[in-house]
Design a protein around this motif. Structure first.
Motif, PDB file in Angstrom:
ATOM      1  N   SER A  61       0.850  -1.201   0.000  1.00  0.00           N
ATOM      2  CA  SER A  61       0.000   0.000   0.000  1.00  0.00           C
ATOM      3  C   SER A  61       0.883   1.248   0.000  1.00  0.00           C
ATOM      4  N   PHE A  62       0.640   2.120  -0.973  1.00  0.00           N
ATOM      5  CA  PHE A  62       1.436   3.328  -1.111  1.00  0.00           C
ATOM      6  C   PHE A  62       0.742   4.508  -0.437  1.00  0.00           C
ATOM      7  N   ASP A  63       1.540   5.298   0.277  1.00  0.00           N
ATOM      8  CA  ASP A  63       1.022   6.460   0.981  1.00  0.00           C
ATOM      9  C   ASP A  63       1.028   7.655   0.025  1.00  0.00           C
ATOM     10  N   LEU A  64      -0.133   7.928  -0.558  1.00  0.00           N
ATOM     11  CA  LEU A  64      -0.255   9.025  -1.522  1.00  0.00           C
ATOM     12  C   LEU A  64      -1.143  10.150  -0.986  1.00  0.00           C
ATOM     13  N   ALA A  65      -1.404  10.116   0.315  1.00  0.00           N
ATOM     14  CA  ALA A  65      -2.349  11.076   0.898  1.00  0.00           C
ATOM     15  C   ALA A  65      -1.910  12.522   0.706  1.00  0.00           C
ATOM     16  N   ASN A  66      -0.608  12.771   0.741  1.00  0.00           N
ATOM     17  CA  ASN A  66      -0.111  14.145   0.617  1.00  0.00           C
ATOM     18  C   ASN A  66       0.315  14.502  -0.802  1.00  0.00           C
ATOM     19  N   MET A  67      -0.029  13.646  -1.755  1.00  0.00           N
ATOM     20  CA  MET A  67       0.305  13.917  -3.146  1.00  0.00           C
ATOM     21  C   MET A  67      -0.779  14.794  -3.788  1.00  0.00           C
ATOM     22  N   ALA A  68      -0.383  15.525  -4.811  1.00  0.00           N
ATOM     23  CA  ALA A  68      -1.329  16.346  -5.569  1.00  0.00           C
ATOM     24  C   ALA A  68      -1.504  15.749  -6.957  1.00  0.00           C
ATOM     25  N   GLU A  69      -2.578  16.174  -7.608  1.00  0.00           N
ATOM     26  CA  GLU A  69      -2.865  15.668  -8.959  1.00  0.00           C
ATOM     27  C   GLU A  69      -3.293  16.826  -9.843  1.00  0.00           C
ATOM     28  N   ARG A  70      -2.880  16.781 -11.105  1.00  0.00           N
ATOM     29  CA  ARG A  70      -3.349  17.776 -12.067  1.00  0.00           C
ATOM     30  C   ARG A  70      -3.191  17.218 -13.474  1.00  0.00           C
ATOM     31  N   THR A  71      -3.835  17.863 -14.424  1.00  0.00           N
ATOM     32  CA  THR A  71      -3.680  17.472 -15.823  1.00  0.00           C
ATOM     33  C   THR A  71      -3.062  18.629 -16.589  1.00  0.00           C
ATOM     34  N   VAL A  72      -2.215  18.284 -17.562  1.00  0.00           N
ATOM     35  CA  VAL A  72      -1.559  19.286 -18.409  1.00  0.00           C
ATOM     36  C   VAL A  72      -1.625  18.801 -19.855  1.00  0.00           C
ATOM     37  N   SER A  73      -1.319  19.681 -20.759  1.00  0.00           N
ATOM     38  CA  SER A  73      -1.184  19.305 -22.166  1.00  0.00           C
ATOM     39  C   SER A  73       0.198  19.734 -22.630  1.00  0.00           C
TER      40      SER A  73
END
Length: 199
Positions: A102-114
């Motif tokens: 199980s990976f701890d991704l709670a403090n990660m952010a997400e976005r989309t770019v082109s």
């Protein structure tokens, strides 16, 4: 009356050994430092029984691969089936049948770019290749909040490696390898294609 005869009985000798359980990563940008990914592993080692003549020194079992391009906040746990990775001559005596990572991704952010930074590499001299796709939209990124906030489309390169292309068609869709130069804690989710014209 009973008659007794001598019988030779061969009793197999097994040795027990504690082995660690390891895995590796695939499908991630070449700049990503996978050692920065924090995870918990439900079981780090098991005891096995084995024939000492066949396995003189075994200290690790390879579980398989974690595909980073599928790793998201909603899909952050990978389950490995021990029975499917153990050799048939190895006996799992620990009673553990599955291992969860199980990976701890709670403090990660997400976005989309082109990006319109699409490049061709390893093109054979006699081949003419033209990129028909002008821009790749909705590239999904996940990673460190500070790093991801600094990324723009111009910071991302989409690489078409012509060594991977076997088709003889004149117009084809081919996968690209998304790279994020200078950033080691952001990765790309999913796969992306561009169209090429080949002569």
């Amino acid at each position: 009356s009973c008659s007794h005869s001598n019988m030779d009985v061969t009793v197999p000798v097994f040795k027990t050994n504690e082995v660690t359980l390891g895995f590796d990563f695939i499908n991630y940008p070449e700049n990503l430092n996978v050692n920065k990914l924090k995870f918990k592993q439900s079981c780090a080692a098991i005891k096995i029984g084995c024939d000492p003549q066949k396995y003189s020194s075994i200290n690790e079992i390879f579980l398989g691969y974690v595909d980073v391009s599928h790793l998201t906040q909603e899909n952050n746990t990978i389950t490995f089936d021990l029975d499917s990775v153990l050799d048939k001559d190895l006996f799992n005596i620990s009673g553990v049948s599955e291992v969860e990572v199980s990976f701890d991704l709670a403090n990660m952010a997400e976005r989309t770019v082109s990006t319109n930074q699409i490049k061709i590499i390893n093109k054979p001299e006699k081949m003419e290749a033209k990129i028909l796709t002008e821009r790749i939209y909705d590239i999904r990124l996940i990673g460190n909040k500070k790093s991801i906030s600094q990324i723009q489309g111009r910071n991302i390169a989409a690489i078409v490696d012509m060594r991977d292309i076997k088709s003889e068609e004149s117009r084809i869709a081919v996968p690209v390898n998304i790279t994020i130069p200078g950033i080691d804690d952001v990765w790309v989710v999913g796969t992306y294609d561009v169209y090429l014209s080949i002569n």
